[in-house]
Design a protein around this motif. Structure first.
Motif, PDB file in Angstrom:
ATOM      1  N   GLY A  27       0.772  -1.231   0.000  1.00  0.00           N
ATOM      2  CA  GLY A  27       0.000   0.000   0.000  1.00  0.00           C
ATOM      3  C   GLY A  27       0.803   1.281   0.000  1.00  0.00           C
ATOM      4  N   CYS A  28       2.120   1.180   0.084  1.00  0.00           N
ATOM      5  CA  CYS A  28       2.948   2.391   0.044  1.00  0.00           C
ATOM      6  C   CYS A  28       2.801   3.070  -1.314  1.00  0.00           C
ATOM      7  CB  CYS A  28       4.418   2.038   0.277  1.00  0.00           C
ATOM      8  SG  CYS A  28       4.750   1.348   1.909  1.00  0.00           S
ATOM      9  N   LYS A  29       2.680   4.385  -1.294  1.00  0.00           N
ATOM     10  CA  LYS A  29       2.527   5.127  -2.543  1.00  0.00           C
ATOM     11  C   LYS A  29       3.867   5.281  -3.255  1.00  0.00           C
ATOM     12  CE  LYS A  29      -1.509   7.639  -0.832  1.00  0.00           C
ATOM     13  NZ  LYS A  29      -1.614   6.841   0.412  1.00  0.00           N
ATOM     14  N   LYS A  30       4.909   5.568  -2.497  1.00  0.00           N
ATOM     15  CA  LYS A  30       6.259   5.675  -3.044  1.00  0.00           C
ATOM     16  C   LYS A  30       7.236   5.083  -2.039  1.00  0.00           C
ATOM     17  CE  LYS A  30       5.669   9.835  -5.913  1.00  0.00           C
ATOM     18  NZ  LYS A  30       6.174  11.220  -6.158  1.00  0.00           N
ATOM     19  N   VAL A  31       8.387   4.654  -2.541  1.00  0.00           N
ATOM     20  CA  VAL A  31       9.417   4.058  -1.685  1.00  0.00           C
ATOM     21  C   VAL A  31      10.740   4.776  -1.912  1.00  0.00           C
ATOM     22  CG1 VAL A  31      10.718   1.973  -1.140  1.00  0.00           C
ATOM     23  CG2 VAL A  31       8.284   1.801  -1.731  1.00  0.00           C
ATOM     24  N   GLY A  32      11.357   5.202  -0.818  1.00  0.00           N
ATOM     25  CA  GLY A  32      12.693   5.770  -0.872  1.00  0.00           C
ATOM     26  C   GLY A  32      13.691   4.801  -0.268  1.00  0.00           C
ATOM     27  N   ILE A  33      14.966   5.135  -0.386  1.00  0.00           N
ATOM     28  CA  ILE A  33      16.012   4.284   0.191  1.00  0.00           C
ATOM     29  C   ILE A  33      17.103   5.143   0.797  1.00  0.00           C
ATOM     30  CG2 ILE A  33      17.315   4.093  -1.985  1.00  0.00           C
ATOM     31  CD1 ILE A  33      17.910   1.151  -1.148  1.00  0.00           C
ATOM     32  N   THR A  34      17.593   4.693   1.943  1.00  0.00           N
ATOM     33  CA  THR A  34      18.784   5.265   2.550  1.00  0.00           C
ATOM     34  C   THR A  34      19.617   4.123   3.092  1.00  0.00           C
ATOM     35  OG1 THR A  34      19.623   6.975   4.063  1.00  0.00           O
ATOM     36  CG2 THR A  34      17.838   5.584   4.888  1.00  0.00           C
ATOM     37  N   GLY A  35      20.890   4.375   3.313  1.00  0.00           N
ATOM     38  CA  GLY A  35      21.760   3.329   3.824  1.00  0.00           C
ATOM     39  C   GLY A  35      23.079   3.923   4.241  1.00  0.00           C
ATOM     40  N   PHE A  36      23.850   3.141   4.983  1.00  0.00           N
ATOM     41  CA  PHE A  36      25.050   3.648   5.644  1.00  0.00           C
ATOM     42  C   PHE A  36      26.227   2.733   5.344  1.00  0.00           C
ATOM     43  CE2 PHE A  36      21.151   4.680   7.772  1.00  0.00           C
ATOM     44  CZ  PHE A  36      21.252   6.039   8.006  1.00  0.00           C
ATOM     45  N   CYS A  37      27.357   3.347   4.942  1.00  0.00           N
ATOM     46  CA  CYS A  37      28.564   2.578   4.627  1.00  0.00           C
ATOM     47  C   CYS A  37      28.247   1.627   3.467  1.00  0.00           C
ATOM     48  CB  CYS A  37      29.043   1.853   5.885  1.00  0.00           C
ATOM     49  SG  CYS A  37      30.621   1.001   5.728  1.00  0.00           S
ATOM     50  N   MET A  38      28.332   0.327   3.654  1.00  0.00           N
ATOM     51  CA  MET A  38      27.960  -0.612   2.605  1.00  0.00           C
ATOM     52  C   MET A  38      26.534  -0.352   2.145  1.00  0.00           C
ATOM     53  SD  MET A  38      27.784  -4.774   2.743  1.00  0.00           S
ATOM     54  CE  MET A  38      26.120  -4.823   3.453  1.00  0.00           C
ATOM     55  N   GLY A  39      25.667   0.006   3.077  1.00  0.00           N
ATOM     56  CA  GLY A  39      24.285   0.324   2.738  1.00  0.00           C
ATOM     57  C   GLY A  39      24.160   1.583   1.900  1.00  0.00           C
ATOM     58  N   GLY A  40      25.082   2.531   2.091  1.00  0.00           N
ATOM     59  CA  GLY A  40      25.103   3.715   1.241  1.00  0.00           C
ATOM     60  C   GLY A  40      25.463   3.361  -0.180  1.00  0.00           C
ATOM     61  N   VAL A  63      17.013  -0.123  -9.537  1.00  0.00           N
ATOM     62  CA  VAL A  63      15.705  -0.539  -9.023  1.00  0.00           C
ATOM     63  C   VAL A  63      14.663   0.526  -9.377  1.00  0.00           C
ATOM     64  CG1 VAL A  63      14.382  -1.189  -6.976  1.00  0.00           C
ATOM     65  CG2 VAL A  63      16.803  -1.798  -7.135  1.00  0.00           C
ATOM     66  N   PRO A  64      13.860   0.286 -10.410  1.00  0.00           N
ATOM     67  CA  PRO A  64      12.904   1.318 -10.853  1.00  0.00           C
ATOM     68  C   PRO A  64      11.806   1.610  -9.845  1.00  0.00           C
ATOM     69  CG  PRO A  64      12.568  -0.750 -12.049  1.00  0.00           C
ATOM     70  CD  PRO A  64      13.844  -0.900 -11.277  1.00  0.00           C
ATOM     71  N   GLU A  65      11.606   0.728  -8.876  1.00  0.00           N
ATOM     72  CA  GLU A  65      10.583   0.962  -7.860  1.00  0.00           C
ATOM     73  C   GLU A  65      10.984   2.014  -6.830  1.00  0.00           C
ATOM     74  OE1 GLU A  65      10.075  -3.221  -9.422  1.00  0.00           O
ATOM     75  OE2 GLU A  65      11.761  -1.983  -8.780  1.00  0.00           O
ATOM     76  N   ILE A  66      12.246   2.424  -6.829  1.00  0.00           N
ATOM     77  CA  ILE A  66      12.742   3.427  -5.883  1.00  0.00           C
ATOM     78  C   ILE A  66      12.499   4.825  -6.440  1.00  0.00           C
ATOM     79  CG2 ILE A  66      14.781   4.346  -4.730  1.00  0.00           C
ATOM     80  CD1 ILE A  66      13.937   1.683  -3.593  1.00  0.00           C
ATOM     81  N   SER A  67      11.930   5.722  -5.614  1.00  0.00           N
ATOM     82  CA  SER A  67      11.595   7.077  -6.059  1.00  0.00           C
ATOM     83  C   SER A  67      12.578   8.144  -5.608  1.00  0.00           C
ATOM     84  CB  SER A  67      10.190   7.452  -5.567  1.00  0.00           C
ATOM     85  OG  SER A  67       9.206   6.625  -6.166  1.00  0.00           O
ATOM     86  N   ALA A  68      13.386   7.863  -4.580  1.00  0.00           N
ATOM     87  CA  ALA A  68      14.376   8.828  -4.085  1.00  0.00           C
ATOM     88  C   ALA A  68      15.412   8.070  -3.270  1.00  0.00           C
ATOM     89  CB  ALA A  68      13.715   9.903  -3.235  1.00  0.00           C
ATOM     90  N   ALA A  69      16.647   8.556  -3.283  1.00  0.00           N
ATOM     91  CA  ALA A  69      17.728   7.863  -2.578  1.00  0.00           C
ATOM     92  C   ALA A  69      18.575   8.859  -1.804  1.00  0.00           C
ATOM     93  CB  ALA A  69      18.605   7.086  -3.560  1.00  0.00           C
ATOM     94  N   ALA A  70      19.002   8.453  -0.596  1.00  0.00           N
ATOM     95  CA  ALA A  70      19.847   9.298   0.247  1.00  0.00           C
ATOM     96  C   ALA A  70      20.934   8.442   0.893  1.00  0.00           C
ATOM     97  CB  ALA A  70      19.016  10.012   1.302  1.00  0.00           C
ATOM     98  N   PRO A  71      22.021   8.184   0.174  1.00  0.00           N
ATOM     99  CA  PRO A  71      23.110   7.361   0.712  1.00  0.00           C
ATOM    100  C   PRO A  71      24.020   8.137   1.664  1.00  0.00           C
ATOM    101  CG  PRO A  71      23.641   8.090  -1.501  1.00  0.00           C
ATOM    102  CD  PRO A  71      22.248   8.571  -1.226  1.00  0.00           C
ATOM    103  N   PHE A  72      24.542   7.412   2.662  1.00  0.00           N
ATOM    104  CA  PHE A  72      25.520   7.956   3.588  1.00  0.00           C
ATOM    105  C   PHE A  72      26.842   7.215   3.427  1.00  0.00           C
ATOM    106  CE2 PHE A  72      21.659   9.498   5.365  1.00  0.00           C
ATOM    107  CZ  PHE A  72      21.938  10.531   6.250  1.00  0.00           C
ATOM    108  N   TYR A  73      27.891   7.973   3.165  1.00  0.00           N
ATOM    109  CA  TYR A  73      29.281   7.505   3.098  1.00  0.00           C
ATOM    110  C   TYR A  73      29.466   6.099   2.510  1.00  0.00           C
ATOM    111  CZ  TYR A  73      27.639   6.826   7.990  1.00  0.00           C
ATOM    112  OH  TYR A  73      26.891   6.574   9.124  1.00  0.00           O
ATOM    113  N   GLY A  74      28.967   5.945   1.268  1.00  0.00           N
ATOM    114  CA  GLY A  74      29.156   4.698   0.542  1.00  0.00           C
ATOM    115  C   GLY A  74      29.026   4.932  -0.946  1.00  0.00           C
ATOM    116  N   ILE A  75      29.885   4.277  -1.739  1.00  0.00           N
ATOM    117  CA  ILE A  75      29.909   4.457  -3.194  1.00  0.00           C
ATOM    118  C   ILE A  75      30.039   3.085  -3.848  1.00  0.00           C
ATOM    119  CG2 ILE A  75      31.084   5.549  -5.145  1.00  0.00           C
ATOM    120  CD1 ILE A  75      32.303   7.532  -3.075  1.00  0.00           C
ATOM    121  N   PRO A  76      29.161   2.744  -4.782  1.00  0.00           N
ATOM    122  CA  PRO A  76      29.273   1.440  -5.430  1.00  0.00           C
ATOM    123  C   PRO A  76      30.367   1.427  -6.489  1.00  0.00           C
ATOM    124  CG  PRO A  76      27.474   2.657  -6.400  1.00  0.00           C
ATOM    125  CD  PRO A  76      28.016   3.514  -5.284  1.00  0.00           C
ATOM    126  N   PRO A  77      30.956   0.268  -6.754  1.00  0.00           N
ATOM    127  CA  PRO A  77      31.908   0.177  -7.858  1.00  0.00           C
ATOM    128  C   PRO A  77      31.185   0.363  -9.191  1.00  0.00           C
ATOM    129  CG  PRO A  77      31.421  -2.004  -6.989  1.00  0.00           C
ATOM    130  CD  PRO A  77      30.779  -1.019  -6.065  1.00  0.00           C
TER     131      PRO A  77
END
Length: 251
Positions: free
Chosen positions: A129-142, A152-166
């Motif tokens: 029932g969620c209208k929109k889904v955002g994501i946040t995460g820390f270190c590996m989660g960032g 992930v097209p289902e994600i509408s906004a992202a706010a990573p903390f101190y993490g960068i993917p290869p």
């Protein structure tokens, strides 16, 4: 003794009490949601009122796993502004207690599979029932939050903390959703130091990504109360900015 003619009124009171209870902040753990990860369905920790969910946020673990710290952080984020939060258990029950254990777990993680777990979490929240889904995460989660912003097209906004993917996992220059990044000027980690997040900004600029970027006078893991780099003032400031950002883009 309850009289028969009083039963309908009594049942109405019980129903109202149930609805009132179900509308407040609750925790449901463990839950399991469908994932296309080769490991199968993913467990997690769900927090919030699911009777009428609106703003929903996936909170992704540090390299320690889904420990009590990240679950409590997700609970606190939810309480701050009535978010439903879901922490996917990417290690499926394993939790590191030492740096050596954390290195072992993160080194053996299938990151593409973890992104599929995150997608499964987003799909679960939307179906709930969620209208929109955002994501946040820390270190590996960032890092995985940034990857999810790409993949992930289902994600509408992202706010990573101190993490960068290869780059082999995700090309951040192709992000099409609103993005807010949080990094520490004194971060000495191999993956999120000022040189690395400077390169990240260059890639975001090259792709014309819609993003906000915040640097703080702090080291790595500055929002984690168990970290030696924890800074309460900066943690509250940065998480508050994230909450405002998600309120804007998940409305």
């Amino acid at each position: 003794m309850l009289l028969l003619e009083e039963l309908p009124g009594f049942l109405t009171v019980l129903l109202n009490l149930h609805m009132r209870f179900d509308s407040v902040y609750v925790q449901k753990e463990p839950i399991t949601f469908t994932s296309t990860n080769p490991l199968g369905d993913c467990p997690g920790s769900l927090n919030g009122a699911m009777r009428n969910p609106s703003k929903c946020l996936i909170v992704v673990q540090e390299w320690w796993g889904m420990n009590e710290q990240i679950k409590e952080q997700a609970r606190q984020i939810g309480k701050m502004d009535k978010f439903v939060t879901l922490v996917p258990d990417l290690y499926r029950g394993q939790v590191a207690k030492t740096v050596v254990e954390a290195i072992h777990l993160t080194s053996n993680l299938d990151y593409s599979g973890a992104v599929k777990d995150i997608q499964g979490a987003a799909q679960f929240l939307l179906k709930s029932g969620c209208k929109k889904v955002g994501i946040t995460g820390f270190c590996m989660g960032g890092s995985l939050s940034l990857a999810a912003a790409v993949l992930v097209p289902e994600i509408s906004a992202a706010a990573p903390f101190y993490g960068i993917p290869p780059a082999s996992l995700a090309d951040v220059s192709t992000i099409k959703i609103p993005l807010q990044c949080h990094f520490g000027k004194n971060d000495t980690s191999n993956t999120a130091n000022p040189e690395k997040y400077g390169e990240l900004r260059q890639r975001l600029d090259a792709g014309g990504v819609d993003y906000e970027f915040y640097e703080y006078d702090a080291g790595h893991a500055f929002t984690n109360p168990l970290s030696t780099n924890y800074n309460k003032t900066i943690a509250e400031l940065s998480v508050g900015r994230m909450i405002d950002f998600m309120n804007k883009h998940l409305a």
